[in-house]
Design an enzyme around this catalytic site. Structure first.
Site, mmCIF file in Angstrom:
data_model
loop_
_atom_site.group_PDB
_atom_site.id
_atom_site.type_symbol
_atom_site.label_atom_id
_atom_site.label_comp_id
_atom_site.label_asym_id
_atom_site.label_seq_id
_atom_site.Cartn_x
_atom_site.Cartn_y
_atom_site.Cartn_z
ATOM 1 N N VAL A 1 10.517 7.912 -6.920
ATOM 2 C CA VAL A 1 11.023 7.022 -6.607
ATOM 3 C C VAL A 1 11.770 6.224 -7.623
ATOM 4 O O VAL A 1 10.959 5.720 -8.388
ATOM 5 C CB VAL A 1 10.419 6.051 -5.694
ATOM 6 C CG1 VAL A 1 11.260 4.822 -5.222
ATOM 7 C CG2 VAL A 1 9.577 6.604 -4.487
ATOM 8 N N ASN B 1 4.782 6.611 -13.404
ATOM 9 C CA ASN B 1 5.510 7.764 -13.673
ATOM 10 C C ASN B 1 6.851 7.468 -14.152
ATOM 11 O O ASN B 1 7.358 6.733 -13.152
ATOM 12 C CB ASN B 1 5.264 8.608 -12.428
ATOM 13 C CG ASN B 1 3.788 8.977 -12.082
ATOM 14 O OD1 ASN B 1 2.926 9.334 -12.906
ATOM 15 N ND2 ASN B 1 3.464 9.159 -10.613
ATOM 16 N N HIS C 1 1.477 2.308 -10.184
ATOM 17 C CA HIS C 1 0.277 2.459 -9.067
ATOM 18 C C HIS C 1 -0.951 1.851 -9.493
ATOM 19 O O HIS C 1 -1.412 1.932 -10.853
ATOM 20 C CB HIS C 1 -0.044 4.016 -9.266
ATOM 21 C CG HIS C 1 1.192 4.921 -8.602
ATOM 22 N ND1 HIS C 1 1.184 5.583 -7.556
ATOM 23 C CD2 HIS C 1 2.203 5.237 -9.484
ATOM 24 C CE1 HIS C 1 2.272 6.156 -7.424
ATOM 25 N NE2 HIS C 1 2.891 5.991 -8.617
ATOM 26 N N ARG D 1 0.842 -1.142 0.189
ATOM 27 C CA ARG D 1 0.108 -0.112 0.005
ATOM 28 C C ARG D 1 0.869 1.224 0.042
ATOM 29 O O ARG D 1 1.714 1.302 0.773
ATOM 30 C CB ARG D 1 -1.081 -0.016 1.238
ATOM 31 C CG ARG D 1 -1.773 -1.070 0.951
ATOM 32 C CD ARG D 1 -2.859 -0.951 2.135
ATOM 33 N NE ARG D 1 -3.536 -2.526 2.078
ATOM 34 C CZ ARG D 1 -4.483 -2.730 1.211
ATOM 35 N NH1 ARG D 1 -4.686 -2.073 0.155
ATOM 36 N NH2 ARG D 1 -5.064 -4.064 1.239
ATOM 37 N N ASP D 2 0.280 2.218 -0.814
ATOM 38 C CA ASP D 2 1.150 3.508 -0.787
ATOM 39 C C ASP D 2 1.147 4.150 0.630
ATOM 40 O O ASP D 2 -0.053 4.314 1.215
ATOM 41 C CB ASP D 2 0.509 4.408 -1.975
ATOM 42 C CG ASP D 2 1.414 5.559 -2.302
ATOM 43 O OD1 ASP D 2 2.111 5.526 -3.303
ATOM 44 O OD2 ASP D 2 1.667 6.464 -1.320
ATOM 45 N N ILE D 3 1.789 4.732 0.780
ATOM 46 C CA ILE D 3 1.999 5.400 2.390
ATOM 47 C C ILE D 3 1.264 6.811 2.483
ATOM 48 O O ILE D 3 0.748 7.091 3.393
ATOM 49 C CB ILE D 3 3.589 5.772 2.881
ATOM 50 C CG1 ILE D 3 3.841 5.675 4.211
ATOM 51 C CG2 ILE D 3 4.004 6.929 2.032
ATOM 52 C CD1 ILE D 3 5.065 5.773 4.830
ATOM 53 N N HIS E 1 7.815 1.348 -10.936
ATOM 54 C CA HIS E 1 6.486 0.986 -10.158
ATOM 55 C C HIS E 1 5.272 1.230 -10.919
ATOM 56 O O HIS E 1 5.592 2.214 -11.756
ATOM 57 C CB HIS E 1 6.474 1.441 -8.604
ATOM 58 C CG HIS E 1 6.862 2.875 -8.825
ATOM 59 N ND1 HIS E 1 7.901 3.510 -8.790
ATOM 60 C CD2 HIS E 1 6.005 4.017 -8.650
ATOM 61 C CE1 HIS E 1 7.943 4.854 -8.775
ATOM 62 N NE2 HIS E 1 6.419 5.343 -8.897
HETATM 63 P P1 5GP Z 1 6.216 8.196 -8.068
HETATM 64 O O1 5GP Z 1 5.734 9.632 -8.035
HETATM 65 O O2 5GP Z 1 7.643 7.845 -7.907
HETATM 66 O O3 5GP Z 1 5.319 7.482 -9.160
HETATM 67 O O4 5GP Z 1 5.481 7.574 -6.725
HETATM 68 C C1 5GP Z 1 6.199 7.189 -5.732
HETATM 69 C C2 5GP Z 1 4.995 6.912 -4.714
HETATM 70 O O5 5GP Z 1 5.618 6.033 -3.599
HETATM 71 C C3 5GP Z 1 4.390 7.931 -4.000
HETATM 72 O O6 5GP Z 1 3.001 7.922 -4.341
HETATM 73 C C4 5GP Z 1 4.584 7.891 -2.566
HETATM 74 O O7 5GP Z 1 3.442 8.154 -1.803
HETATM 75 C C5 5GP Z 1 5.077 6.761 -2.295
HETATM 76 N N1 5GP Z 1 6.018 6.089 -1.157
HETATM 77 C C6 5GP Z 1 7.092 7.161 -0.930
HETATM 78 N N2 5GP Z 1 7.892 6.666 0.078
HETATM 79 C C7 5GP Z 1 7.069 5.523 0.220
HETATM 80 C C8 5GP Z 1 7.370 4.667 1.421
HETATM 81 O O8 5GP Z 1 8.281 4.489 2.370
HETATM 82 N N3 5GP Z 1 6.422 3.543 1.607
HETATM 83 C C9 5GP Z 1 5.424 3.361 0.861
HETATM 84 N N4 5GP Z 1 4.646 2.399 1.230
HETATM 85 N N5 5GP Z 1 5.242 4.322 -0.163
HETATM 86 C C10 5GP Z 1 6.086 5.278 -0.301
#
Ligand code: 5GP
Length: 121
Positions: free
Chosen positions: A102, A93, A108, A34-36, A106
């Site tokens: 990140v 993304n 979503h 799950r997203d944090i 990944h």
């Molecule tokens: P991006 O913008 O890279 O596509 O999305 C990265 C996602 O990782 C974001 O939605 C953010 O909330 C999530 N995220 C960042 N750090 C953590 C973490 O430590 N644990 C979890 N579960 N999600 C994270």
């Protein structure tokens, strides 16, 4: 785009068990958790266990087994979370324009509610 993988990223730490996560599915080649900071009623991230930075990096260099596992893991999470009937959205993304935070590939999975337009206006 270059694909030098930085193994200090947060998802690499999750894969090494250095920080906790709320796991939804753990397969041979993929992990879903799950997203944090959830942006929808259901917000799950699916990552390959291999060191891939972006979707294109993964598509180019991952094995067929890794790609099949990842593709099926996404569908299995949707099934387990009850999203198949009501629908859902998949987002990956990538890089600067995609505002990728990140640098570990990944996808979503968003669902559990009506999601509105694709892009913020
Ligand atoms: P991006 O913008 O890279 O596509 O999305 C990265 C996602 O990782 C974001 O939605 C953010 O909330 C999530 N995220 C960042 N750090 C953590 C973490 O430590 N644990 C979890 N579960 N999600 C994270």
């Amino acid at each position: 785009m270059t694909h030098a993988y930085d193994d200090t990223n947060i998802f690499a730490k999750i894969l090494r068990g250095e920080i906790p996560n709320d796991t939804v599915l753990d397969t041979e080649h993929s992990l879903a958790f799950r997203d944090i900071t959830p942006k929808a009623a259901v917000h799950v991230l699916v990552i390959p266990k291999g060191a891939y930075v972006t979707y294109d990096h993964f598509a180019r260099e991952a094995s067929d087994a890794q790609i099949a596992d990842f593709t099926r893991a996404i569908a299995e999470v949707c099934r387990r979370e009850g999203l198949e009937e009501g629908g859902y959205r998949l987002i990956s993304n990538v890089g600067e324009a995609g505002l990728q935070e990140v640098p570990h590939m990944h996808v979503h999975i968003l669902g559990g509610q009506s999601l509105g337009p694709l892009l913020a206006e």
